[in-house]
Write a protein that holds these residues in place. Structure first.
Motif, PDB file in Angstrom:
ATOM      1  N   GLU A 114      15.552 -53.934 -30.029  1.00 53.69           N
ATOM      2  CA  GLU A 114      16.969 -54.279 -30.089  1.00 53.69           C
ATOM      3  C   GLU A 114      17.681 -53.493 -31.177  1.00 53.69           C
ATOM      4  OE1 GLU A 114      17.043 -58.420 -30.627  1.00 53.69           O
ATOM      5  OE2 GLU A 114      16.674 -58.926 -28.511  1.00 53.69           O
ATOM      6  N   GLU A 115      17.011 -53.346 -32.342  1.00 58.16           N
ATOM      7  CA  GLU A 115      17.615 -52.557 -33.426  1.00 58.16           C
ATOM      8  C   GLU A 115      17.807 -51.113 -33.022  1.00 58.16           C
ATOM      9  OE1 GLU A 115      15.120 -53.114 -36.746  1.00 58.16           O
ATOM     10  OE2 GLU A 115      15.845 -55.150 -37.212  1.00 58.16           O
ATOM     11  N   ASP A 116      16.814 -50.567 -32.305  1.00 59.59           N
ATOM     12  CA  ASP A 116      16.930 -49.187 -31.837  1.00 59.59           C
ATOM     13  C   ASP A 116      18.090 -49.051 -30.855  1.00 59.59           C
ATOM     14  OD1 ASP A 116      14.834 -48.453 -33.409  1.00 59.59           O
ATOM     15  OD2 ASP A 116      13.320 -48.539 -31.802  1.00 59.59           O
ATOM     16  N   ALA A 117      18.273 -50.091 -30.002  1.00 55.54           N
ATOM     17  CA  ALA A 117      19.354 -50.046 -29.022  1.00 55.54           C
ATOM     18  C   ALA A 117      20.707 -50.054 -29.706  1.00 55.54           C
ATOM     19  CB  ALA A 117      19.239 -51.229 -28.045  1.00 55.54           C
ATOM     20  N   VAL A 118      20.840 -50.837 -30.813  1.00 57.22           N
ATOM     21  CA  VAL A 118      22.090 -50.889 -31.550  1.00 57.22           C
ATOM     22  C   VAL A 118      22.353 -49.565 -32.249  1.00 57.22           C
ATOM     23  CG1 VAL A 118      23.285 -51.989 -33.461  1.00 57.22           C
ATOM     24  CG2 VAL A 118      22.013 -53.381 -31.821  1.00 57.22           C
ATOM     25  N   GLU A 119      21.350 -49.007 -32.876  1.00 58.95           N
ATOM     26  CA  GLU A 119      21.512 -47.764 -33.616  1.00 58.95           C
ATOM     27  C   GLU A 119      21.699 -46.571 -32.694  1.00 58.95           C
ATOM     28  OE1 GLU A 119      18.164 -47.460 -36.108  1.00 58.95           O
ATOM     29  OE2 GLU A 119      18.721 -49.138 -37.426  1.00 58.95           O
ATOM     30  N   THR A 120      21.253 -46.638 -31.470  1.00 57.94           N
ATOM     31  CA  THR A 120      21.369 -45.538 -30.510  1.00 57.94           C
ATOM     32  C   THR A 120      22.178 -46.029 -29.322  1.00 57.94           C
ATOM     33  OG1 THR A 120      19.164 -44.812 -31.201  1.00 57.94           O
ATOM     34  CG2 THR A 120      20.103 -43.793 -29.221  1.00 57.94           C
ATOM     35  N   PRO A 121      23.539 -46.008 -29.421  1.00 55.02           N
ATOM     36  CA  PRO A 121      24.362 -46.529 -28.334  1.00 55.02           C
ATOM     37  C   PRO A 121      24.334 -45.614 -27.119  1.00 55.02           C
ATOM     38  CG  PRO A 121      25.726 -45.533 -30.009  1.00 55.02           C
ATOM     39  CD  PRO A 121      24.336 -45.533 -30.551  1.00 55.02           C
ATOM     40  N   ASN A 131      23.175 -32.243 -28.329  1.00 53.12           N
ATOM     41  CA  ASN A 131      21.759 -32.624 -28.458  1.00 53.12           C
ATOM     42  C   ASN A 131      21.616 -34.083 -28.924  1.00 53.12           C
ATOM     43  OD1 ASN A 131      20.949 -30.015 -27.719  1.00 53.12           O
ATOM     44  ND2 ASN A 131      21.052 -29.300 -29.847  1.00 53.12           N
ATOM     45  N   HIS A 132      22.343 -34.969 -28.238  1.00 51.61           N
ATOM     46  CA  HIS A 132      22.274 -36.407 -28.503  1.00 51.61           C
ATOM     47  C   HIS A 132      22.762 -36.780 -29.900  1.00 51.61           C
ATOM     48  CE1 HIS A 132      20.155 -37.516 -24.776  1.00 51.61           C
ATOM     49  NE2 HIS A 132      19.580 -36.332 -24.889  1.00 51.61           N
ATOM     50  N   LYS A 133      23.464 -35.890 -30.567  1.00 54.58           N
ATOM     51  CA  LYS A 133      24.015 -36.174 -31.881  1.00 54.58           C
ATOM     52  C   LYS A 133      25.548 -36.214 -31.801  1.00 54.58           C
ATOM     53  CE  LYS A 133      20.283 -36.379 -34.483  1.00 54.58           C
ATOM     54  NZ  LYS A 133      19.944 -37.608 -35.247  1.00 54.58           N
ATOM     55  N   ALA A 134      26.139 -37.263 -32.392  1.00 53.28           N
ATOM     56  CA  ALA A 134      27.591 -37.412 -32.401  1.00 53.28           C
ATOM     57  C   ALA A 134      28.192 -36.588 -33.533  1.00 53.28           C
ATOM     58  CB  ALA A 134      27.978 -38.878 -32.547  1.00 53.28           C
ATOM     59  N   ASP A 143      29.624 -40.531 -37.372  1.00 53.07           N
ATOM     60  CA  ASP A 143      29.407 -39.090 -37.393  1.00 53.07           C
ATOM     61  C   ASP A 143      27.947 -38.799 -37.750  1.00 53.07           C
ATOM     62  OD1 ASP A 143      29.856 -36.390 -37.342  1.00 53.07           O
ATOM     63  OD2 ASP A 143      30.773 -36.296 -39.331  1.00 53.07           O
ATOM     64  N   GLY A 144      27.269 -38.016 -36.902  1.00 49.89           N
ATOM     65  CA  GLY A 144      25.874 -37.665 -37.126  1.00 49.89           C
ATOM     66  C   GLY A 144      24.877 -38.619 -36.520  1.00 49.89           C
ATOM     67  N   SER A 145      25.337 -39.718 -35.922  1.00 46.32           N
ATOM     68  CA  SER A 145      24.407 -40.701 -35.333  1.00 46.32           C
ATOM     69  C   SER A 145      23.857 -40.195 -34.007  1.00 46.32           C
ATOM     70  CB  SER A 145      25.112 -42.045 -35.152  1.00 46.32           C
ATOM     71  OG  SER A 145      26.178 -41.923 -34.217  1.00 46.32           O
ATOM     72  N   THR A 146      22.766 -40.804 -33.571  1.00 45.61           N
ATOM     73  CA  THR A 146      22.138 -40.446 -32.284  1.00 45.61           C
ATOM     74  C   THR A 146      22.744 -41.323 -31.193  1.00 45.61           C
ATOM     75  OG1 THR A 146      20.073 -39.891 -33.416  1.00 45.61           O
ATOM     76  CG2 THR A 146      19.959 -40.293 -31.028  1.00 45.61           C
ATOM     77  N   VAL A 147      23.037 -40.686 -30.031  1.00 46.80           N
ATOM     78  CA  VAL A 147      23.594 -41.428 -28.915  1.00 46.80           C
ATOM     79  C   VAL A 147      22.793 -41.112 -27.659  1.00 46.80           C
ATOM     80  CG1 VAL A 147      25.921 -41.445 -29.885  1.00 46.80           C
ATOM     81  CG2 VAL A 147      25.235 -39.562 -28.410  1.00 46.80           C
ATOM     82  N   LYS A 148      22.881 -42.031 -26.701  1.00 43.81           N
ATOM     83  CA  LYS A 148      22.240 -41.854 -25.398  1.00 43.81           C
ATOM     84  C   LYS A 148      23.316 -41.742 -24.337  1.00 43.81           C
ATOM     85  CE  LYS A 148      19.717 -45.548 -25.468  1.00 43.81           C
ATOM     86  NZ  LYS A 148      18.715 -46.561 -25.080  1.00 43.81           N
ATOM     87  N   TYR A 149      23.014 -40.975 -23.287  1.00 45.55           N
ATOM     88  CA  TYR A 149      23.976 -40.840 -22.180  1.00 45.55           C
ATOM     89  C   TYR A 149      23.204 -40.558 -20.901  1.00 45.55           C
ATOM     90  CZ  TYR A 149      23.428 -35.950 -23.662  1.00 45.55           C
ATOM     91  OH  TYR A 149      22.938 -34.738 -24.051  1.00 45.55           O
TER      92      TYR A 149
END
Length: 372
Positions: free
Chosen positions: A39-46, A326-329, A366-372
């Motif tokens: 769950e923490e990973d899901a929050v940190e990686t929207p 590359n999955h980085k915001a 800024d700099g966070s990891t995102v999923k798409y």
């Protein structure tokens, strides 16, 4: 001795079992820990939805207040001090160019005109006498020795001077006669009399500060629609654009007009550019000095970056889009341009082919990891 050693071994094994049980998580605890981590990973990686950056042209419009003013308007004053003798029109009268509106009288001008006429006749009589004298001397001088050359030249000079005096008298007469023509007030163009500020017998004179005009004449067949467009919207305006407008008195009707004149400069106080449109008003539904709500088109002249409005986020510090590489915001500062139909022009360090978050917000750091 052997029995005591066996008991000691069992005791140590029992103690070790209790220690391992108290220190190590059971299976249920391990599952809960794994779930929490997930769950923490899901929050940190929207998970976000991306849109590609594209170029295009955007057309928009702004609503600005405007005013209808007469195409031509003039205040008519008396040219010379005089009295109103006759009024031929009143408020609401439609007049044609050159039409007589009022006549004035000034007895002293008639006296001046008669005096000027008498001076012409006087100077002409003097001229005729000097001319006759010169002609006689000229004929006599044809006999040698009868008339000296000096006498002949003196006679000719007097004749020319008297002729000049005649021309001066004629000019003075024309000046007075012009004042007589000023006693007739005529319309300089077709229009409607919207104000009359004099009555019969009133003493009137040249216009000045605090002096009311005899008449106010307006051309209402054609009106000027005047608006002021803020500085940020002036870049795309041309005199080929057409505007629509409405007035409160006829709120159920829409009128159109084409931009005819642009000031080409900004008003120093309003920081806006003046636009004028010609409005033909043959049916006289519109009145001068009505206020209008005007929709001014703002077509984009050049191809620019177009994005959905939701892709542009606004924080307390900046306006930005979230570019994903590359999955980085990555926050990219931008400026907004025209807005229309859920889209907006943006200017910044982005180019066609980049991917940005469709629904941007400052929660995507800024700099966070995102999923798409």
């Amino acid at each position: 001795m052997l029995q005591n050693r066996s008991r000691l071994t069992l005791l140590l094994f029992f103690i070790a079992t209790i220690f391992l049980t108290s220190c190590g998580p059971d299976k249920k605890q391990q599952e809960e820990q794994a779930k929490t981590i997930a769950e923490e990973d899901a929050v940190e990686t929207p998970t976000v939805q991306l849109v590609p950056v594209q170029k295009g042209k955007l057309s928009s419009a702004i609503a600005v207040p405007g005013e209808l003013i007469p195409y031509q308007q003039v205040d008519l004053y008396a040219k010379v001090n005089s009295y109103v003798k006759k009024l031929l029109v009143d408020v609401g009268s439609e007049v044609r160019q050159g039409q007589l509106l009022a006549t004035l009288e000034a007895p002293e001008i008639n006296s001046q005109l008669a005096g000027a006429q008498s001076r012409i006749q006087q100077q002409q009589a003097i001229y005729f006498a000097s001319k006759a004298t010169y002609d006689r001397l000229m004929n006599t001088s044809k006999t040698p020795g009868t008339i000296s050359q000096n006498d002949l030249e003196q006679a000719e000079a007097k004749k020319n001077a008297d002729l000049a005096n005649v021309e001066a008298a004629k000019s003075a007469y024309k000046e007075v006669a012009a004042n007589v023509s000023y006693l007739e007030i005529r319309a300089p163009f077709d229009g409607i009399i919207t104000a009359r500020n004099a009555n019969l017998g009133a003493y009137v004179g040249p216009g000045g500060k605090g002096t009311d005009p005899l008449f106010v004449l307006q051309d209402q067949q054609r009106l000027r629609l005047v608006v002021s467009v803020p500085e940020r919207y002036t870049g795309g305006l041309t005199n080929k654009d057409e505007v629509t407008f409405s007035v409160q008195a006829l709120s159920n009707q829409k009128f159109t007009a084409r931009i005819q004149r642009l000031a080409g400069a900004l008003d120093e106080k309003l920081r806006s550019e003046r636009l004028e449109m010609d409005v033909y008003n043959k049916d006289k539904k519109l009145l001068p000095h009505m206020f209008a709500e005007v929709n001014v088109p703002l077509p984009s002249r050049d191809s620019t970056i177009i994005l959905p409005k939701t892709a542009v986020a606004t924080s307390t510090e900046k306006v930005f889009v979230v570019k994903v590489v590359n999955h980085k915001a990555e926050w990219v500062d931008v400026k907004k341009g025209l807005e229309a139909n859920g889209q907006v022009e943006v200017y910044g360090n982005i180019k066609p082919g980049d991917q940005v978050v469709k629904n941007a917000s400052d929660e995507i750091r800024d700099g966070s990891t995102v999923k798409y």
